[in-house]
Design a protein around this motif. Sequence first.
Motif, PDB file in Angstrom:
ATOM      1  N   GLU A 308       0.909  -1.303  -0.019  1.00 38.87           N
ATOM      2  CA  GLU A 308      -0.019   0.026  -0.062  1.00 38.87           C
ATOM      3  C   GLU A 308       0.828   1.230  -0.018  1.00 38.87           C
ATOM      4  OE1 GLU A 308      -2.633  -0.233   3.284  1.00 38.87           O
ATOM      5  OE2 GLU A 308      -3.836  -1.885   2.424  1.00 38.87           O
ATOM      6  N   LYS A 309       2.148   1.036   0.428  1.00 37.66           N
ATOM      7  CA  LYS A 309       2.999   2.175   0.529  1.00 37.66           C
ATOM      8  C   LYS A 309       3.930   2.289  -0.658  1.00 37.66           C
ATOM      9  CE  LYS A 309       3.497   1.416   5.547  1.00 37.66           C
ATOM     10  NZ  LYS A 309       4.350   1.271   6.498  1.00 37.66           N
ATOM     11  N   SER A 310       3.762   1.548  -1.830  1.00 41.67           N
ATOM     12  CA  SER A 310       4.391   1.571  -3.019  1.00 41.67           C
ATOM     13  C   SER A 310       4.767   2.892  -3.760  1.00 41.67           C
ATOM     14  CB  SER A 310       3.737   0.738  -4.022  1.00 41.67           C
ATOM     15  OG  SER A 310       3.609  -0.491  -3.595  1.00 41.67           O
ATOM     16  N   PRO A 311       3.666   3.760  -3.784  1.00 43.73           N
ATOM     17  CA  PRO A 311       3.927   5.193  -4.356  1.00 43.73           C
ATOM     18  C   PRO A 311       5.136   5.754  -3.831  1.00 43.73           C
ATOM     19  CG  PRO A 311       1.754   4.611  -4.059  1.00 43.73           C
ATOM     20  CD  PRO A 311       2.147   3.679  -3.653  1.00 43.73           C
ATOM     21  N   GLU A 312       4.888   5.864  -2.291  1.00 44.31           N
ATOM     22  CA  GLU A 312       5.924   6.522  -1.356  1.00 44.31           C
ATOM     23  C   GLU A 312       7.302   5.898  -1.503  1.00 44.31           C
ATOM     24  OE1 GLU A 312       3.008   5.428  -0.502  1.00 44.31           O
ATOM     25  OE2 GLU A 312       1.974   7.024   0.647  1.00 44.31           O
ATOM     26  N   PHE A 313       7.381   4.404  -1.663  1.00 47.71           N
ATOM     27  CA  PHE A 313       8.456   3.879  -1.431  1.00 47.71           C
ATOM     28  C   PHE A 313       9.138   4.051  -2.937  1.00 47.71           C
ATOM     29  CE2 PHE A 313      11.268   0.021  -2.244  1.00 47.71           C
ATOM     30  CZ  PHE A 313      12.119   0.272  -0.960  1.00 47.71           C
ATOM     31  N   VAL A 314       8.518   4.088  -4.154  1.00 49.54           N
ATOM     32  CA  VAL A 314       8.957   4.171  -5.419  1.00 49.54           C
ATOM     33  C   VAL A 314       9.533   5.647  -5.669  1.00 49.54           C
ATOM     34  CG1 VAL A 314       8.384   4.307  -7.956  1.00 49.54           C
ATOM     35  CG2 VAL A 314       7.474   2.477  -6.495  1.00 49.54           C
ATOM     36  N   SER A 315       9.050   6.602  -4.967  1.00 51.22           N
ATOM     37  CA  SER A 315       9.386   8.013  -5.272  1.00 51.22           C
ATOM     38  C   SER A 315      10.916   8.112  -4.381  1.00 51.22           C
ATOM     39  CB  SER A 315       8.390   9.188  -4.618  1.00 51.22           C
ATOM     40  OG  SER A 315       7.169   9.193  -5.345  1.00 51.22           O
ATOM     41  N   PHE A 316      10.865   7.463  -3.325  1.00 52.95           N
ATOM     42  CA  PHE A 316      12.216   7.301  -2.393  1.00 52.95           C
ATOM     43  C   PHE A 316      13.000   6.653  -3.068  1.00 52.95           C
ATOM     44  CE2 PHE A 316      14.640   5.338   0.830  1.00 52.95           C
ATOM     45  CZ  PHE A 316      15.213   6.242   1.521  1.00 52.95           C
ATOM     46  N   LEU A 317      12.764   5.460  -3.851  1.00 50.44           N
ATOM     47  CA  LEU A 317      13.887   4.782  -4.530  1.00 50.44           C
ATOM     48  C   LEU A 317      14.219   5.677  -5.717  1.00 50.44           C
ATOM     49  CD1 LEU A 317      15.137   1.998  -4.620  1.00 50.44           C
ATOM     50  CD2 LEU A 317      13.440   1.249  -6.080  1.00 50.44           C
ATOM     51  N   LEU A 318      13.365   6.510  -6.366  1.00 53.36           N
ATOM     52  CA  LEU A 318      13.867   7.219  -7.730  1.00 53.36           C
ATOM     53  C   LEU A 318      14.657   8.361  -7.191  1.00 53.36           C
ATOM     54  CD1 LEU A 318      10.558   7.555  -9.594  1.00 53.36           C
ATOM     55  CD2 LEU A 318      12.734   6.034 -10.244  1.00 53.36           C
ATOM     56  N   GLU A 319      14.631   8.930  -5.953  1.00 55.56           N
ATOM     57  CA  GLU A 319      15.449   9.737  -5.597  1.00 55.56           C
ATOM     58  C   GLU A 319      16.905   9.274  -5.249  1.00 55.56           C
ATOM     59  OE1 GLU A 319      13.777  11.803  -2.092  1.00 55.56           O
ATOM     60  OE2 GLU A 319      12.142  12.576  -3.152  1.00 55.56           O
ATOM     61  N   LYS A 320      16.957   8.160  -4.750  1.00 54.31           N
ATOM     62  CA  LYS A 320      18.067   7.360  -4.376  1.00 54.31           C
ATOM     63  C   LYS A 320      19.039   6.918  -5.587  1.00 54.31           C
ATOM     64  CE  LYS A 320      17.683   8.080  -0.044  1.00 54.31           C
ATOM     65  NZ  LYS A 320      18.624   9.023   0.865  1.00 54.31           N
ATOM     66  N   ILE A 321      18.355   6.743  -6.753  1.00 54.39           N
ATOM     67  CA  ILE A 321      18.879   5.997  -7.539  1.00 54.39           C
ATOM     68  C   ILE A 321      20.346   6.529  -8.312  1.00 54.39           C
ATOM     69  CG2 ILE A 321      18.754   5.529 -10.238  1.00 54.39           C
ATOM     70  CD1 ILE A 321      16.002   4.509  -9.881  1.00 54.39           C
TER      71      ILE A 321
END
Length: 336
Positions: A308-321
């Motif tokens: 359910e937290k996928s959108p937030e986690f994906v945004s966080f992951l993209l920032e870290k890429i």
Amino acid sequence: MARNHTLGKLLSTQTDANRPNEVKPSGTFSRSGALGSVARSLGDLKAKANEAEKLEEKLRDGSHVIELDPGTVDPSFLPDRLDAPDDTFLSLRDAIADRGQLSPILVRPNPVTSGRYQVAFGHRRLKACLELGITVKAIVKELSDADLLIAQGQENSERTDLSFLERALFAKKLETLGYGRDVAMAALGIDKTELSRLISVARELDDEIVAYLGRCPSIGRKRWLEFADALKSPGGQKRCVKFIRETTEHNADDEKRFIAAYKAAVGPKASSVTGANHEPLSWQSPDKDLVVKAESGDRKGRIDIRSEKSPEFVSFLLEKIPQLYKDFSKVRKNTQ
């Protein structure tokens, strides 16, 4: 000549003057005497019979929730779940212990044994109530065998409780018992094409293979179809069963068990799904709230994030890429 009524003759022999005064029952007698008591009893019995009939009709129509002793409820005559460890059941049991059973199960009167019931859906809720030693809330409804199977399948399909393997085995059982494909499609909520895929996979699975693999909820349709193709290849079934009988890794996770069985079926050939250097990987957060699965090929890879937290986690992951790529480039440079 009209026939004289015998009773009329008897009554007419007495003149009005000689007829004794009529005795009318008093109101008190009719209300409180023996006759009145019997009348009231009959009235009460009739009212209770009507209430029982209405309740029975409600139960047959499935419009009334009652509480049953879970020990009087038998499982469906066609199980759709594999008997495998299920962490979600423990969560369900704890939730029912804390908050009670919020959703009733559906049962029918057992067609073979009087006084017992047979569950259409809600097997895990029934099991939880049985283990907790409490009554189970249920809707009782008259169902044919086909209606029971359709209700059973639709409930699980809507809740996405069944794995692909369980759905495939259920479809095959329906076919084996002679139910038409219309029943299977209605029960699983699928079309003819998907039903054919499910049955084609189940037909290739030996009982030993199913016992070894378990539910495998993380394995999707594409990989099952390729596994079935591998089992159909010359010697594929024998190689897989031989591996299962000899392996000691029966407690490995779903992914590892599936990959090992697939490789055994394929034999020396390279796998297009689970090649030696490109095995699917999975990671789960400690609270089991986030699941990340990854597959890589020669020129592309794929990451699947479920939560359910996928959108937030994906945004966080993209920032870290950007930083992750820098770290990756450093490591790669040092190893060349």
